[in-house]
Design a protein around this motif. Structure first.
Motif, short mmCIF file in Angstrom:
data_model
loop_
_atom_site.label_atom_id
_atom_site.label_comp_id
_atom_site.label_asym_id
_atom_site.label_seq_id
_atom_site.Cartn_x
_atom_site.Cartn_y
_atom_site.Cartn_z
N MET A 1 -48.70 0.16 21.26
CA MET A 1 -47.42 0.09 20.56
C MET A 1 -46.38 0.95 21.27
O MET A 1 -46.66 2.09 21.63
CB MET A 1 -47.61 0.52 19.11
CG MET A 1 -48.38 -0.51 18.31
SD MET A 1 -48.15 -0.35 16.54
CE MET A 1 -49.49 0.75 16.17
N ARG A 2 -45.19 0.38 21.42
CA ARG A 2 -44.20 1.02 22.29
C ARG A 2 -43.40 2.14 21.63
O ARG A 2 -42.76 2.93 22.31
CB ARG A 2 -43.25 -0.04 22.83
CG ARG A 2 -43.94 -0.96 23.83
CD ARG A 2 -42.96 -1.86 24.50
NE ARG A 2 -42.35 -2.79 23.56
CZ ARG A 2 -41.37 -3.62 23.88
NH1 ARG A 2 -40.87 -3.61 25.08
NH2 ARG A 2 -40.89 -4.46 22.99
N LEU A 3 -43.41 2.16 20.28
CA LEU A 3 -42.59 3.17 19.59
C LEU A 3 -43.44 4.02 18.65
O LEU A 3 -42.97 4.47 17.60
CB LEU A 3 -41.45 2.47 18.82
CG LEU A 3 -40.53 1.57 19.66
CD1 LEU A 3 -39.53 0.83 18.76
CD2 LEU A 3 -39.78 2.37 20.70
N GLN A 4 -44.69 4.22 19.04
CA GLN A 4 -45.65 4.91 18.18
C GLN A 4 -45.11 6.26 17.69
O GLN A 4 -44.75 7.12 18.51
CB GLN A 4 -46.95 5.13 18.96
CG GLN A 4 -48.10 5.67 18.13
CD GLN A 4 -48.57 4.67 17.07
OE1 GLN A 4 -48.80 3.50 17.38
NE2 GLN A 4 -48.69 5.11 15.83
N ASP A 5 -45.03 6.38 16.36
CA ASP A 5 -44.61 7.63 15.70
C ASP A 5 -43.18 8.08 15.99
O ASP A 5 -42.81 9.22 15.69
CB ASP A 5 -45.59 8.77 16.00
CG ASP A 5 -46.97 8.49 15.41
OD1 ASP A 5 -47.02 7.82 14.35
OD2 ASP A 5 -47.97 8.89 16.02
#
Ligand code: NAP
Length: 246
Positions: A1-5
């Motif tokens: 996932m590219r925008l994790q957290d």
């Protein structure tokens, strides 16, 4: 996932491109603040995200109101500790040809599309400077690049947000803050659904792909520009318009 957290705020996130962007960011692992005017629209986007297993919170915010914008940033920091990404998406139209445009139409569009973007950009930048990093993305338009019949006010604002993005990129780069603009072509949302079929057909014919765009097309562009894949991209405007020229 590219925008994790990552902690992302999407203004105008209750519907249209903003809602699609909020959903996309949540799918990419971000915790999303859905900020908009209409409580029901916001609740719908938040529950769609939650049903898909994502993380979102609702905030009723009018971007033209400094105090509400400052509270949006403060509440986001209180809840999540930081603000990594801001999508300056809230925007309106109030169309009329130059010879007929009323001062109130000019003022309304300038207030939301320019002052609103300034308010959110400034408040976000102050927080991002503290944390030494962040991404701000402004919603421009094909209309900002080429002008459009009946849209003096809107075109002025959509050109203006490119100017702000380029200026902020220069001023804020030293704090590790990237700023870009996205210029969508004609995208099927409640904003464009108001337009006559004839105009939409004409817009479609202007694209070499013979297509209008969908909110997901813009959400995908925001997700790329917000991600670390775009770490060397700042001060630019990305057209997402099927190759159309007005
Ligand atoms: P939309 O469907 O009309 O959604 C815009 C959202 O912004 C609405 O939920 C609206 O709330 C909200 N909003 C309006 N004024 C606000 C304010 N003062 N504070 C907070 N939220 C506010 O528009 P869209 O088509 O998704 O467009 C999103 C952005 O992309 C806009 O900046 C637009 O100019 C830009 N854009 C769109 C297209 C297109 O073809 N659709 C093309 C180029 C650029 P309410 O509904 O409650 O008023």
């Amino acid at each position: 996932m590219r925008l994790q957290d990552k902690i992302a705020i999407v203004t105008g996130g209750g519907r249209g491109i903003g809602a699609s962007t909020a959903r996309k960011f949540a799918l990419e692992g971000a915790k999303v603040v859905v900020a908009d005017l209409n409580e029901e629209d916001i609740a719908k986007t938040v529950s769609e995200i939650e049903e898909a297993g994502g993380n979102a919170v609702a905030m009723v915010v009018n971007v033209t109101d400094r105090e509400q914008v400052d509270n949006m940033i403060a509440n986001t920091v209180a809840k999540f500790g930081r603000v990594d990404i801001v999508i300056n998406n809230a925007g309106i139209t109030a169309d009329a040809q130059l010879l007929k445009m009323e001062e109130s139409q000019w003022d309304r569009v300038i207030d939301v599309n320019l002052k609103g973007v300034f308010n959110v950009g400034q408040a976000a930048a102050r927080q991002m400077k503290e944390q030494q990093g962040g991404v701000i993305l402004n919603a421009s338009s094909i209309v900002g690049l080429y002008g459009n019949f009946g849209q003096t006010n809107y075109a002025a604002t959509k050109w203006g947000v490119i100017g702000m993005a380029k200026t902020w990129a220069k001023e804020l780069g030293r704090f590790n803050i990237r700023v870009n603009a996205v210029a969508p072509g004609f995208i099927m949302t409640p904003m464009t659904e108001k337009m006559p079929e004839k105009v939409l057909e004409m817009m479609k014919s202007k694209s070499p792909l013979s297509s209008l765009g969908y909110p997901e097309d813009i959400a995908n562009a925001y997700a790329f520009l917000a991600s670390d894949e775009a770490r060397f991209i700042t001060g630019t405007v990305l057209s997402v318009d099927g190759g159309a020229v007005l």
